[in-house]
Every structure is written in structure tokens, then in C-alpha cells.
Design an enzyme around this catalytic site. Sequence first.
Site, PDB file in Angstrom:
ATOM      1  N   CYS A   3       0.839  -1.205   0.000  1.00  0.00           N
ATOM      2  CA  CYS A   3       0.000   0.000   0.000  1.00  0.00           C
ATOM      3  C   CYS A   3       0.873   1.255   0.000  1.00  0.00           C
ATOM      4  O   CYS A   3       1.454   1.573  -1.030  1.00  0.00           O
ATOM      5  CB  CYS A   3      -0.994  -0.055   1.146  1.00  0.00           C
ATOM      6  SG  CYS A   3      -2.453   0.922   0.770  1.00  0.00           S
ATOM      7  N   HIS A  34      -3.678  -5.141   0.368  1.00  0.00           N
ATOM      8  CA  HIS A  34      -3.108  -5.681   1.612  1.00  0.00           C
ATOM      9  C   HIS A  34      -3.149  -7.211   1.612  1.00  0.00           C
ATOM     10  O   HIS A  34      -4.067  -7.806   2.180  1.00  0.00           O
ATOM     11  CB  HIS A  34      -3.892  -5.147   2.814  1.00  0.00           C
ATOM     12  CG  HIS A  34      -3.681  -3.698   3.050  1.00  0.00           C
ATOM     13  ND1 HIS A  34      -2.744  -3.214   3.933  1.00  0.00           N
ATOM     14  CD2 HIS A  34      -4.272  -2.622   2.494  1.00  0.00           C
ATOM     15  CE1 HIS A  34      -2.772  -1.904   3.918  1.00  0.00           C
ATOM     16  NE2 HIS A  34      -3.685  -1.515   3.050  1.00  0.00           N
ATOM     17  N   GLU A  41      -1.467  -9.201   3.343  1.00  0.00           N
ATOM     18  CA  GLU A  41      -1.307  -9.758   4.693  1.00  0.00           C
ATOM     19  C   GLU A  41      -2.654 -10.125   5.316  1.00  0.00           C
ATOM     20  O   GLU A  41      -2.719 -10.973   6.202  1.00  0.00           O
ATOM     21  CB  GLU A  41      -0.535  -8.769   5.589  1.00  0.00           C
ATOM     22  CG  GLU A  41      -1.280  -7.522   6.043  1.00  0.00           C
ATOM     23  CD  GLU A  41      -1.265  -6.370   5.027  1.00  0.00           C
ATOM     24  OE1 GLU A  41      -1.015  -6.630   3.845  1.00  0.00           O
ATOM     25  OE2 GLU A  41      -1.525  -5.213   5.437  1.00  0.00           O
TER      26      GLU A  41
HETATM   27  N1  GLN Z   1      -1.985   6.661   2.777  1.00  0.00           N
HETATM   28  C1  GLN Z   1      -2.086   5.890   1.573  1.00  0.00           C
HETATM   29  C2  GLN Z   1      -3.448   6.025   0.926  1.00  0.00           C
HETATM   30  O1  GLN Z   1      -4.407   6.356   1.573  1.00  0.00           O
HETATM   31  C3  GLN Z   1      -1.760   4.443   1.825  1.00  0.00           C
HETATM   32  C4  GLN Z   1      -2.724   3.757   2.743  1.00  0.00           C
HETATM   33  C5  GLN Z   1      -2.244   2.450   3.301  1.00  0.00           C
HETATM   34  O2  GLN Z   1      -1.035   2.185   3.327  1.00  0.00           O
HETATM   35  N2  GLN Z   1      -3.160   1.654   3.804  1.00  0.00           N
HETATM   36  O3  GLN Z   1      -3.582   5.784  -0.233  1.00  0.00           O
END
Ligand code: GLN
Length: 583
Positions: free
Chosen positions: A416, A542, A544
Site C-alpha cells: 500500500c 493488503h 497480509e
Molecule cells: N496513505 C495511503 C493512501 O491512503 C496508503 C494507505 C495504506 O497504506 N493503507 O492511499
Amino acid sequence: MYDLQIFLSNFCWSNHYSFPGPQPACETDQKSLNRMTKYIFVTGGVTSSLGKGIVSASLAKLLQARGFKVTIQKFDPYINVDPGTLNPYEHGECYVTEDGAETDLDLGHYERFLNSFTTQANNVTTGRIYQSVINKEREGAYLGKTVQVIPHITDEIKRRMQLLAASGYDIIITEIGGTVGDIESLPFIEAVRQLQWELPEEDCLVVHLTLVPYLKAAKELKTKPTQHSVKMMSENGVHPDIIVCRTEQPLSKEIKAKIALFCNVKIDAVIEAADAKSIYEVPLLMQQEQLDIICLKKLNITWYPEPDLTLWKGFLDKLYNPTSTVTIGLIGKYIELQDAYKSILEAFIHSGAMNECKVEVLDVHSEFITADNVNEKLQGLDGLLVAPGFGHRGIDGKILAVKYARENDLPFFGICLGMQMSVIEFARNQLGLPKAHSTEMDPATPDPVIDLMEGQKAITNKGGTMRLGAYPCIIEKDTLAYQIYGSELISERHRHRWEFNNKYLDAMQAAGLKASGLNPETNLVEIVEIPGHPFFIGVQYHPELKSTVENPHPIFVHFVKAAKAFAAKKEVKDPGSLQGDMI
Ligand code: GLN
């Protein structure tokens, strides 16, 4: 690999054990499903952090391994509608379900243990309960009545406690967050009392988890806190059927007898929960203590198969007998918090076991990585994971870490925000855009290679408004991602507002950053990689969150494999270089 799921989806209550009264058919209406479902409530006493989530998940695992269709839900007494707006210092990781619910991290344990999905309905907070009651009041649904905690709030709690029965579960385990005695837990305890009163006696049971502290000076285990905690529950009209005692020392027969007598339960219902080497051993410890059998007896379920824990035990065997070790650097800004990257750490445990390899995770605080110390901080690692996150803090260190991994052929995995940082690093250092950035951190950047998603621009409310939950992704063949997944169509969970800016896609690809996975409807870039690098992958989602004991996530599995290969190569070049230069 996981035949149990197929078995469970075909599971029919009446085939498997005797049920008092008329046997319901397998395809039943909601009413009979409700009658079939049994409820186990798990409460906590004495102190927080006793591991109610792990005990609940372990009990569920044992029941599942005996062929029952089980789910676990968590009722949290705080007023936030969900934990999505809480920062990790307050609440650890925010776990996201397939259907896009932002939930408590215990739901991660439930999924990792049971290898099955949870939903929005599996996590309910006081805030959500009040929100529905107040919405109904505004609609005029209470027909002029005064709306009160009892019965309206407790009715809504009870409705939600029974909601998942419609999905055909045999047993629903409900973990009540907080500690008995907290003011905010009271309506939940009262709802349990009412349900116990309303449902047939054999359909409900309460497991109470307490602490039996060992006083070193007195060389004695103390039962008084447990007695008080059970007394407090009884004052609220709920009496535990089973007491699970967290303890650092074995409970003698005498201690068990004392707890049984003072807390008014049978001695076999006093369960020892000793500290375990791994949370994944707890189901086996609970099995030794016969927690599942005692529950089944109390629920008047008299026929049940032997538990099939073959896969589980196979995993533990590998976990405890690694043949090698790799060191992975976890670059994040919440590294001092055990719970902030919970699912990532657990995914490393699953994928490490799969590789018969111990994964040492070295926490590296991104705020303290500078151009001057980056080499010194990261040398000696066998792989580098740049963590998800929000906001400006620690960003520069993350970008420096990506650069180090890219230039040193070190296996890299960005999740992310970690993926977004890899895009920024590539734009700055390979595409010649030194000011490239994300508009999250630098709204005025001349090169917004990461930009706010179109659909996010008009959003002002923070709660539940990110791009959340499962989205499909199409993977291009002949890429690392395809090699990992072995499939062109995948689905992964998201939680973000920013995205790869497709205006830069062609230039990035020409310079060597491949977008190997795209969302089929919106063309959002979901996966980037660098062909030619031994292992360099960044994902906008994600992974994970979908790694379980019985199904470790393939990216983690391949990442650990790449780290093993890196370590082996290093060993050949420079025997012994792994030791001595850690941070
Ligand atoms: N801050 C980034 C976004 O909102 C990444 C978010 C995250 O790592 N879950 O796109």
C-alpha cells in the site's frame, strides 16, 4: 489443500449429532436456523490483554476441526462506529474484511485460525448499536415510545448477536470486548443475560477468561481476582459456565478446586491457559484441557467426530523445526507497537513455516533512516518490507529504504503506502523527476505520481470512506506477479485513498517499472514490479489480510523464498556476514 471448507459447506446438523426435540431440515428457514444455532459468549475479567481473541479463535478451531460450522464475532464497547478512524497507537492494526468493513484486529485472528472469511456483521461496536437505534428513532420506528438502554439498546445488541445464525452456523462465538466491570460493557452483559433467559438453557454458554497471578514473593498463585471478577458478573445476572485461567504457572488440582468452589462451577470447567510459545499452539493446549468437549457437553451436543487437526499440526511442526533463518527489515513508523503490523507479522510466521525457515523481523523505524545511515542500517538484511501507512511522518526514510533495496538487488516487498513509495522512488531516481511525490504528502508537487483517486475528491467524511474491501485484479502473464499467483484473475483487499497516477504509466513502464496488475474496470494500477531485479514487488492492496495458517499468502511465501536465496548467495560470497551488523 483445504478440504474441510467443502466438508463444512455441505455440513448438515442432523447428520452429525443428536439434537433435542424435532430435527430441523438442512435447508431451513431463518426461524429454524435460529433455533439450531448455539451461542458461546466469551467475557474477560481482571485485566485487558489476556488473549480473549486467541482463546475464542482456538475454541472455534477445535469445534471446526470436529466438523461444526463456526464463526466468531466481536462486540466492542467503545463509541466509535468502527475502528477505522482510530490510530494504531489507540487500537493497533485496523483489519479489513472482504466486504470492506474496518474492524478490530481480533477478526484477523479469527480468519487466520478458521481459514474462513468474516464480514461486517462480525464486528459490532456500541457506536454502531446506538447509530442504528437513533436512526430508527428518527424514522419514527418506536411509535412515540421513550427510547432507552433497556430494552431498545439491549434488543439491538441481541438482534446483532443472533444475526449470523441466518448464515447457517452451528455455533456462534461472541467475544465481548473490554473487561467485566467497565461501565460501557454493561449493556452487552445485560444482553447476554437476557439471551440466556430467552433461549433454551442448552443453547447458550458463557466462558469467562481471567488472570490467576503468581506472586513471586509469596510463591503462590492467587485466585482472589478471579473470584471478584466472577462475583461482579454474577451481580449483573450472568454466571460463567467455564472459567479459563491465564497463568504463568501450572494450576494445581487444589487451585482448580478452590476456583471451582468459590466461583460455583464444576472442577472440570476450570481450564488452565498457560503461556504458549506461539499463539498457534493454544488450540492444542485447549484441546488437552478439553475445553471443546466441556463446551459441547454444556451445549447438550452428544455426538461429534474426533477433531481433524492434521494441517494445523503439520504447520506447527514446520514452525518449530526451521532449517534456516532469514532477516527481514520491516520499515514502518509504528514499530514500537506490537499490534500495529499484526497481520504482516503473522503472515511472516505462516510463510516462514511454509519455507521451513525462521523469519526474524527486524523493526526499522523509518523516521530515523537518513541518506548517511541507510547502508549501515539495512546491510545484513535478506529482504525488506515497506509497510502501509498514512501521512508524512517517516516518508523520506521509506523512500531511501526502497532505493537501497532496488540498487542492491535486495528482495523488496511494498504494501500500500510501501508500494506508493516505490513508485515515488522510481520516478525520482530513474525517471528524472526529482520532485515526484504523492499529493497526500505534498499537494503542490509538480509530479503527482501518486494522486487522490477521482472518487475520493469530493469525500469529506473520514469514517468508512476509503477504497475498502475486495477488488479484482488482472495480472499480466510473464511477470513476477503471475509467477507468484499462477493465475490471471485475483481478488485482494484494499484500504487507501491514493493511487498510482496513470498519466505517468507509459513513462514509468518505458523506464523499467512494470505495472503487472490492473483493476479490470478502472485500470487502477494494483501491482508494480521491476523486471530484472531478483524480487521487487509493490502492491496497492493488503495481502497480509488474507494469509492464514492453512493458506499462507503466496506473495509472502515467495518473498521469504527470495530472501532465503539472497541469504544463501550472501553466505557463499561472505561467510558469516549475517552476524554482527544488525541495528
Ligand atoms: N496513505 C495511503 C493512501 O491512503 C496508503 C494507505 C495504506 O497504506 N493503507 O492511499
